[in-house]
Design an enzyme around this catalytic site. Sequence first.
Site, PDB file in Angstrom:
ATOM      1  N   HIS A  64      -3.306  -4.781   4.828  1.00  0.00           N
ATOM      2  CA  HIS A  64      -2.869  -3.392   4.881  1.00  0.00           C
ATOM      3  C   HIS A  64      -4.029  -2.429   4.669  1.00  0.00           C
ATOM      4  O   HIS A  64      -4.710  -2.472   3.645  1.00  0.00           O
ATOM      5  CB  HIS A  64      -1.810  -3.170   3.796  1.00  0.00           C
ATOM      6  N   HIS A 106      -5.189   7.274   6.417  1.00  0.00           N
ATOM      7  CA  HIS A 106      -3.761   7.132   6.140  1.00  0.00           C
ATOM      8  C   HIS A 106      -3.100   8.471   5.849  1.00  0.00           C
ATOM      9  O   HIS A 106      -2.133   8.860   6.498  1.00  0.00           O
ATOM     10  CB  HIS A 106      -3.521   6.186   4.970  1.00  0.00           C
TER      11      HIS A 106
END
Length: 302
Positions: A64, A106
């Site tokens: 991730h 992100h």
Amino acid sequence: MVRRTWHIRRPWRTASSGLAFLLTATMASSALASGPGGRQELATRGGSAVSLRAGHRTPFVIAHRGASRYAPENTLAAIDAAHRRGLVWVENDVQRTKDGQLVVMHDTTLNRTTDAAKVFPHRAPWRVGDFTAAEIARLDAGSWFGGRFAGERVPTLAAYLRRLDRNRQGLLLELKAPERYPGIEAQTLRELRARGWLDGAHLSRRLVIQSFSVRCVRRVHSLAPQVRTGILGHPPLSALRSYARFADEINPRMSQVDSRWAQAVHRLRGPHGRRLEIYAWDVAADAGVQTVRTRPVEGVID
């Protein structure tokens, strides 16, 4: 995993790193890939492949934001940290700068993972789309994570793809907040094509595009139907059949996965003729390996 070929998205936090390590260790340095005719295989970094055992139930682990337990998220250092640990698929997040460049980040703001507030103190709330690529390139995206990463930069998508190719890793690419960036689907596909990522080898083994936006995923499929896609979230049972027309995976939080819902997902086939798959994220920190193995998912994004 059972009958799969692609791989996908998100996280557990640092407290679950032991589980991630154990799951990853069982897969060594392999990535799932489909062989001729859709035969399930394990493709290694060296390019060789062996068939999976029937009923094999070790979930595939996707790093991730790169190996974000060991290096600052969504940086080239995080890609390399995943590579060193045998993780051959990584997940990232793509957004667009003020001057139209694609960068890997992100949050829709820069201040959590860079020193934007220090370098540009009067430009709060430091939205990605309010800064040029040159301005973002000045930012330190590593010091917040640890001193040895000082000077790590926010990578462009182009630089990110080059590093993945060097490491022979696959990419689960999330289009982040596409409503903020009209046309980002087409732009991302152009960038992937320019970097050689829409050839047969990448499409069959090394690329999936996903988003929380159903409209975005549908748009990607309409522009490039050969690209595998995933919808992030937990759509109702009534929506699954329509989503299977343009998505190959449905990727919810682990806590949202129950057997009835998963069975409904797995009964459907996606646009490439394969059974829909589930890649879960946000796995509980106290979940054990056996617990994850018993869940009806193909993989986890951690």
